[in-house]
Design a protein around this motif. Sequence first.
Motif, short mmCIF file in Angstrom:
data_model
loop_
_atom_site.label_atom_id
_atom_site.label_comp_id
_atom_site.label_asym_id
_atom_site.label_seq_id
_atom_site.Cartn_x
_atom_site.Cartn_y
_atom_site.Cartn_z
N THR A 29 -4.49 -2.94 -13.54
CA THR A 29 -5.59 -3.86 -13.22
C THR A 29 -6.67 -3.24 -12.50
O THR A 29 -7.81 -3.47 -12.84
N THR A 30 -5.89 -2.25 -11.57
CA THR A 30 -7.38 -1.70 -10.64
C THR A 30 -7.64 -0.33 -10.97
O THR A 30 -8.44 0.28 -10.22
N GLY A 31 -6.90 0.29 -11.77
CA GLY A 31 -7.35 1.74 -12.12
C GLY A 31 -6.20 2.85 -11.22
O GLY A 31 -5.69 2.14 -10.46
N ASN A 59 0.61 -1.28 0.06
CA ASN A 59 -0.15 -0.19 -0.11
C ASN A 59 0.64 1.23 0.06
O ASN A 59 0.59 2.10 -0.70
N GLN A 117 -0.25 -2.73 -10.82
CA GLN A 117 -1.46 -2.69 -10.14
C GLN A 117 -2.34 -1.44 -10.50
O GLN A 117 -3.81 -1.76 -10.48
N ILE A 171 -4.33 5.06 -8.83
CA ILE A 171 -4.09 4.81 -7.22
C ILE A 171 -4.02 6.18 -6.79
O ILE A 171 -3.30 7.04 -7.20
#
Lengths: 493, 125
Positions: free
Chosen positions: A54-56, A2, A51, A58
């Motif tokens: 895949t997830t958009g 994170n 990341q 940050i």
Amino acid sequence: MNNFPALIVVCPLCAALLNLVLNRINEKLGKAVIVLSVAASLIMSVFVLAQVITTGTIHYHMGNYDMPLGIEFVIDTVNGLIVVLVSLIGFLTLLFSDNFGYKFKTRLTKGAANTVLTLLIVGLLGMTLTGDVFNLYVFLEITSLSAYCLIALGGERGIFSAFRYLLVGTVAATFYLLGVAILYGVTGTLNMADMADILNEGGKDQAMLLAICFLVPAFGIKMALFPFHGWQPSAYSYSEAGAAPLITGVMGKIPAYAMFRYLYCIYGTDFKYFNSILVIVGVFSVFGMLYGSIRAIAQTDIRKILAYSSVAQIGYISLGFAIGTPIALCGAFLHMLGHAFMKGGLFFCTGAIRHKFGTVNIEDFGRIYKKMPLTCGTLTIAALSMVGIPPTVGFFSKWYLGSAAAMQGEWIYLAVLVISSLLNAIYFFRLIEKVFINEDKSLKERVYDEFKTCGWKLVLPVVVCFIAILGLGLANVKIIDILMLSLKGVGLC
Amino acid sequence: MINAFLAQDGIYLLTVILLGLGLAGIIVCNNYMKKLICMNIMQVAVIFFFLCLGQKNGGTIPVAMDTIIHAADYINPLPHGLMLTAIVVSLGTTGVGLALLTRIWERFGTLEEDEIIQVKGEDEV
């Protein structure tokens, strides 16, 4: 995982400062810590990019403050790619610079040079990641100050160019701050996304116009866009040889990315004078593309050729911004990535040749390919990519830019793109001619007393750039797809 | 009258004049030391500009007090905080600039631009 976005910047920053202490204990230890920290940044940035894909996007909030209040790092696929680029070229440059340690008289200056080079990487990474306008200013100044030092380390002419750059660069930073002050005065926020929301409510066109009149020259000076490029050729040419690839390859691109953010993410196409600003940027880039290429033809010092060619190549990137369709922006960013490897690679080659034979004059390069086959291979592929020969990345970025210009009916841009490429061909084919055809000058190898060269550290950057230029060219569709994830819907339609 | 003028937009005009002076000095002056001083004047002009944004009639210092509850009665501390950073940055820039000037002085024995160019042999701008 994170905290990766923050650690990407913090790791090299700590290592750079730690190096000053470790250097007193053991020279190698300090350098090893720096190299490891930048390698860690590289690995983390690859993870973050994966990341993001895949997830958009940050959003990383420093210290968990609520958003308009705290400092935010925003990573989408565009700056995710740029962060990977910066840390990769930074890592290679750190390895490469080991071979130029003979210039420094004492251990202290050598250690300090490494620290400053790492701080340059930190500044560039921070400028790319940040989502806060004042934070951008701080990272801009970290970048500039370390760049002044690295240029000044390049000897007597370097000091002179560094001082000139310092004057002009500070004018740029001051203009940027003034632009931020005006925008802060009308919005009351420093967060980029928040500022964009407030500006989009409308009714602030006058203040926005005034601010962009300061911001475009500010970024123009930092990225050496045509009428503001005065400091660039001598600063690029005389900068410290070990740091030159990073300075020439990456340093001009990050302000260009910051300009993109201001134009498209903060101002947006709803801004009343948006098209006029794009036309002005377009005019600057068109003249830059012609001027830089013409001046480059007249030079014999390879570093000067490459520096003037950078004026032209930055023009391609800002031309993409000036056309403004998503496909043109993709072309501009592909060119940004590609050009960093081309120019970085060319300076790695120049540095290697200079290290071995002590010359930078292309008249001396006769049949040098026999002595340095790998280096000349990269030199050739980078030169071909500059001209725009498939399957190198230079061809594809120019193709996207050209087709976007044609789709928008901007025929002048398309014509200048072609003319500038032909002018590139003149001086890069001259370089290739010197390397392969001209008669052998039988150069003497340079002898270093008490200094051990480290061969693989010269070869590795050269090879990586070779692979990257071809790889980015062959995988261009993949890269464009990744860029499109963030750029879809941005810009003119 | 001058008070009223300065209390409204006049103060911004003054900072703009200061900025213009600094910029003109960087372009016109022949001596590198003077150029560096003009650069500092420019930075100070922007710092003033920012501080003017934080100014407010009837506001008090931004320390929470029991008697004053509305945020509007306090002065916005953010511009001052930002300008502290900008002052540090300007200090750093001036330091690097002076260090470079020392080296130029050691090498050329002068800080006048035209004399240095004569000694060095100008290759190009």
